[in-house]
Each structure stands twice: as structure tokens, then as C-alpha cells.
Write a protein that holds these residues in place. Structure first.
Motif, short mmCIF file in Angstrom:
data_model
loop_
_atom_site.label_atom_id
_atom_site.label_comp_id
_atom_site.label_asym_id
_atom_site.label_seq_id
_atom_site.Cartn_x
_atom_site.Cartn_y
_atom_site.Cartn_z
N THR A 5 67.37 6.02 -56.38
CA THR A 5 68.67 6.68 -56.37
C THR A 5 68.70 7.92 -57.24
O THR A 5 69.13 9.00 -56.80
CB THR A 5 69.76 5.71 -56.85
OG1 THR A 5 69.83 4.60 -55.95
CG2 THR A 5 71.12 6.39 -56.91
N THR A 6 68.24 7.81 -58.48
CA THR A 6 68.34 8.94 -59.40
C THR A 6 67.43 10.10 -58.99
O THR A 6 67.82 11.26 -59.10
CB THR A 6 68.03 8.52 -60.84
OG1 THR A 6 66.73 7.92 -60.91
CG2 THR A 6 69.07 7.53 -61.36
N THR A 7 66.24 9.80 -58.51
CA THR A 7 65.35 10.89 -58.10
C THR A 7 65.86 11.57 -56.83
O THR A 7 65.72 12.79 -56.66
CB THR A 7 63.91 10.41 -57.93
OG1 THR A 7 63.87 9.34 -56.96
CG2 THR A 7 63.33 9.91 -59.25
N ARG A 8 66.47 10.78 -55.94
CA ARG A 8 67.07 11.39 -54.74
C ARG A 8 68.19 12.33 -55.13
O ARG A 8 68.30 13.46 -54.61
CB ARG A 8 67.58 10.30 -53.80
CG ARG A 8 68.38 10.83 -52.61
CD ARG A 8 68.82 9.71 -51.68
NE ARG A 8 69.56 8.67 -52.37
CZ ARG A 8 70.86 8.76 -52.71
NH1 ARG A 8 71.54 9.85 -52.42
NH2 ARG A 8 71.46 7.76 -53.31
N LEU A 9 69.05 11.90 -56.04
CA LEU A 9 70.14 12.75 -56.50
C LEU A 9 69.62 13.99 -57.22
O LEU A 9 70.18 15.09 -57.09
CB LEU A 9 71.07 11.96 -57.42
CG LEU A 9 71.91 10.87 -56.75
CD1 LEU A 9 72.65 10.04 -57.81
CD2 LEU A 9 72.91 11.48 -55.77
N ALA A 10 68.54 13.82 -57.98
CA ALA A 10 67.97 14.96 -58.69
C ALA A 10 67.42 16.00 -57.71
O ALA A 10 67.66 17.21 -57.87
CB ALA A 10 66.88 14.49 -59.64
N GLU A 11 66.70 15.55 -56.71
CA GLU A 11 66.15 16.49 -55.73
C GLU A 11 67.27 17.16 -54.92
O GLU A 11 67.19 18.34 -54.59
CB GLU A 11 65.18 15.78 -54.79
CG GLU A 11 63.90 15.30 -55.47
CD GLU A 11 63.02 16.46 -55.97
OE1 GLU A 11 63.29 17.63 -55.62
OE2 GLU A 11 62.05 16.17 -56.71
N ARG A 12 68.31 16.41 -54.64
CA ARG A 12 69.46 17.00 -53.94
C ARG A 12 70.11 18.07 -54.81
O ARG A 12 70.50 19.14 -54.31
CB ARG A 12 70.48 15.91 -53.61
CG ARG A 12 71.75 16.46 -52.97
CD ARG A 12 72.86 15.43 -52.90
NE ARG A 12 74.14 16.07 -52.63
CZ ARG A 12 75.31 15.52 -52.87
NH1 ARG A 12 75.38 14.30 -53.41
NH2 ARG A 12 76.43 16.16 -52.59
N ALA A 13 70.22 17.82 -56.11
CA ALA A 13 70.81 18.80 -57.02
C ALA A 13 70.00 20.08 -57.02
O ALA A 13 70.55 21.19 -57.00
CB ALA A 13 70.91 18.22 -58.43
N VAL A 14 68.67 19.95 -57.06
CA VAL A 14 67.81 21.13 -57.02
C VAL A 14 68.05 21.90 -55.72
O VAL A 14 68.17 23.14 -55.71
CB VAL A 14 66.33 20.74 -57.15
CG1 VAL A 14 65.43 21.95 -56.89
CG2 VAL A 14 66.06 20.16 -58.53
N ALA A 15 68.14 21.19 -54.60
CA ALA A 15 68.35 21.82 -53.30
C ALA A 15 69.68 22.57 -53.25
O ALA A 15 69.81 23.56 -52.51
CB ALA A 15 68.30 20.77 -52.19
N GLU A 16 70.65 22.12 -54.06
CA GLU A 16 71.96 22.77 -54.04
C GLU A 16 72.11 23.80 -55.16
O GLU A 16 73.21 24.31 -55.38
CB GLU A 16 73.06 21.71 -54.12
CG GLU A 16 73.07 20.80 -52.90
CD GLU A 16 74.39 20.10 -52.68
OE1 GLU A 16 75.44 20.66 -53.08
OE2 GLU A 16 74.39 19.00 -52.11
N GLY A 17 71.01 24.08 -55.86
CA GLY A 17 71.04 25.20 -56.78
C GLY A 17 71.05 24.88 -58.25
O GLY A 17 71.08 25.80 -59.08
N VAL A 18 71.03 23.61 -58.63
CA VAL A 18 70.96 23.27 -60.05
C VAL A 18 69.53 23.51 -60.53
O VAL A 18 68.57 23.16 -59.85
CB VAL A 18 71.36 21.80 -60.29
CG1 VAL A 18 71.31 21.47 -61.78
CG2 VAL A 18 72.76 21.52 -59.74
#
Length: 307
Positions: free
Chosen positions: A185-198
Motif C-alpha cells: 500500500t505505502t509504496t503504491r501510494l509513494a509511486e503515485r505521488a511521484v507520478a503526480e508531481g511530488v
């Protein structure tokens, strides 16, 4: 991910491998092997631990000043009690946090300011006021959160709550493997955050002890925390005075300090990087000692038996 290497016969040296990266929040950088201390300052009248001690503005500013003096690297500001309680509207959360964040930034220009919120609208406003990190303890329940953090240039904490909605308590939570579920869960959210510009170097993952977990599951996360740190994402640990410590030792919130230090120390030894705490001086001393034991820092003074 980190390794322990040996030089000679006695010295243990902490060696970061290529997957480790520097965590950058505001004007501060925290390299592999460095422990960052996050002080908790709640702008709520119903906190489970302090029961509103820093709800008043001046009391909250005094708590910030004291935390900085005692060695905090970050402060985490919360405008809504994490667990079940009286409803708090977004407007009220903004009232409790935005101007306060701006005031902290004026008083402590170099301090890393984190805000504990699950609302993207709040994240945007506190980011504009000077917050450097959005501590989303409810695992992206607001899908606009990563974009909001990216918009204001803030870092983001990616957490795990087992699918619970904000401010709900766990009931009979079950996982085939709680650690595997947290990592996924946390790594999926982290990669999603990177994809959205974080920024990648502004993201932390948090196993989120007690949220969506019973005591056995939180204990399992603590003893296997090295599996989370092995992902390469910096790990934030927020165990201070949590119920899993209280239930393990049969102690109320005000008497969980020693258990908290034990859990923090194990987490630090297993590679956690950021530690959210109520008692800054005790945590600072424990983490400083762990850093020396791991070989990533030197003792403050070594005179015994050397003169």
C-alpha cells in the motif's frame, strides 16, 4: 536499503547502499543514517494524549519553541484528532492550522513544518502558509492529496490504514501478512505521488501503527520494520504513546514513555529515519545513542579509561 559492514574486529559502520537517498524537506536535508525528530503539537481540544494542552495559540507557540530548543528537527501540527471524536469541518481545521503555520514560519524560518491532515484543501492552504510536509495519516482517502502536495511543493507521508475511512477505529482487522500489505500500500501510494508531481526525495512511508491494526499487528510491524526500510523509501515511525504499547504493558497513555522509547529504539536500529514523538528530550537521547551504536555518529565525548 542499508547494510551493516565491519572494519577490523570491533567497529560496526553503517554503510548506505545505492538505493538510499537524501530526504529533503524545506531547507533541511537528512542523509542515510541520520535520524530526524518530529515533535507533535496538536491544535485540538480532545487529543488522546495531552487533552488539549496546546489547543490555545500561545500555548502551542510555546510548545514549538520548547521542542526546537530540545532538539526537534520537525514539528507536526494537527488540527483534527486522529481517531473518533467530535466532527471538525474543513473551515474549522483551516482556522486551527493556517495562521498558526504562518506564525511558526515567521518565528522559526528554518524549521521543517509538517501538517497532519487528510484533506487536500487544507494541504493547499497550509502549504501556501509555509508547511513543508503533508502528513496524510489516512492513506490517500482524498484522491486529490498528491496533486495538492505537489502544487505547493510540499513533501508527503504515505500511510496505511487497511482501507478505513478517516477517524474510524479498527475492528477485527485481518491480513494474510500485515507487513506485506503495508509495503504494497505505502509504496503504491509513494509511486503515485511521484507520478503526480511530488518530489521523490520529499516522500516518506509510514506503517501507521494502530491505524487499521490491532496490537498484535502493530507489534509485528515493529519487529519486521527492516522489511519496510528495505524498500528504499524513508520510513516515518509514529509509535509515541500508542495503544499497542499501552496494551502490551497494561499502561494508560501518561505512563507509556519507557515503552515508547523501547519501540523507537528498535525502529531506529531497523532503519527508520523520522520519528514522531511527544517527549522530545528522551527521544533525542535515545536516537543519538542508536546512531552511535550503528556507527553513523560519534560519541559526544570519550574520556573514560583513555587518560
Amino acid at each position: 536499503m542499508c547494510q551493516l559492514a565491519h572494519r577490523g574486529t570491533t567497529r560496526v559502520v553503517f554503510v548506505p547502499d545505492e538505493e538510499d537517498h537524501v530526504l529533503r524537506l524545506g531547507s533541511r536535508s537528512f542523509g542515510p543514517g541520520e535520524f530526524a525528530l518530529m515533535a507533535i503539537v496538536n491544535r485540538t481540544p480532545d487529543s488522546f494524549f495531552d487533552r488539549g494542552a496546546t489547543y490555545a495559540t500561545e500555548a502551542a507557540y510555546e510548545a514549538i519553541d520548547q521542542a526546537v530548543t530540545e532538539g526537534a528537527d520537525l514539528v507536526d501540527i494537527g488540527g483534527v484528532k486522529a481517531g473518533y471524536g467530535e466532527p471538525v469541518s474543513e473551515d474549522e481545521e483551516l482556522r486551527r492550522t493556517v495562521d498558526f503555520v504562518a506564525g511558526i514560519r515567521e518565528r522559526h524560518p528554518g524549521l521543517v513544518i509538517s501538517v497532519d491532515t487528510y484533506r487536500s484543501g487544507v494541504a493547499r492552504r497550509v502549504g501556501a502558509a509555509g508547511a513543508n510536509l503533508i502528513n496524510d495519516t489516512w492513506a490517500g482517502s482524498d484522491p486529490a492529496m498528491p496533486a495538492a502536495a505537489a502544487e505547493v511543493g510540499a513533501g508527503l507521508v504515505c500511510s496505511h490504514v487497511g482501507g478505513l475511512t478517516p477517524r474510524t477505529d479498527p475492528h477485527r482487522m485481518a491480513y494474510d501478512d500485515v507487513v506485506a500489505d503495508v509495503i504494497a500500500t505505502t509504496t503504491r501510494l509513494a509511486e503515485r505521488a511521484v507520478a503526480e508531481g511530488v518530489r521523490r526525495d520529499g516522500i516518506l512511508i509510514d506503517p501507521t501503527h494502530d491505524f487499521g491494526k490491532n496490537t498484535w499487528q502493530s507489534l509485528e510491524l515493529t519487529r519486521r520494520l527492516d522489511e519496510l526500510t528495505a524498500t528504499g523509501w524513508p520510513v516515518l515511525v509514529a509509535v509515541s504513546n500508542k495503544d499497542f504499547i499501552g496494551e502490551t504493558l497494561d499502561l494508560p497513555p501518561g505512563r507509556r514513555g519507557n515503552g515508547t522509547i523501547a519501540a523507537l529504539s528498535v525502529s531506529a536500529w531497523l532503519g527508520a529515519r523520522v520519528f514522531r514523538v511527544h517527549d522530545v528530550p528522551a527521544a533525542r537521547q535515545a536516537l543519538d545513542l542508536i546512531a552511535v551504536l550503528r556507527g553513523s555518529a560519534e560519541p559526544a565525548g570519550t574520556r573514560r579509561s583513555l587518560a
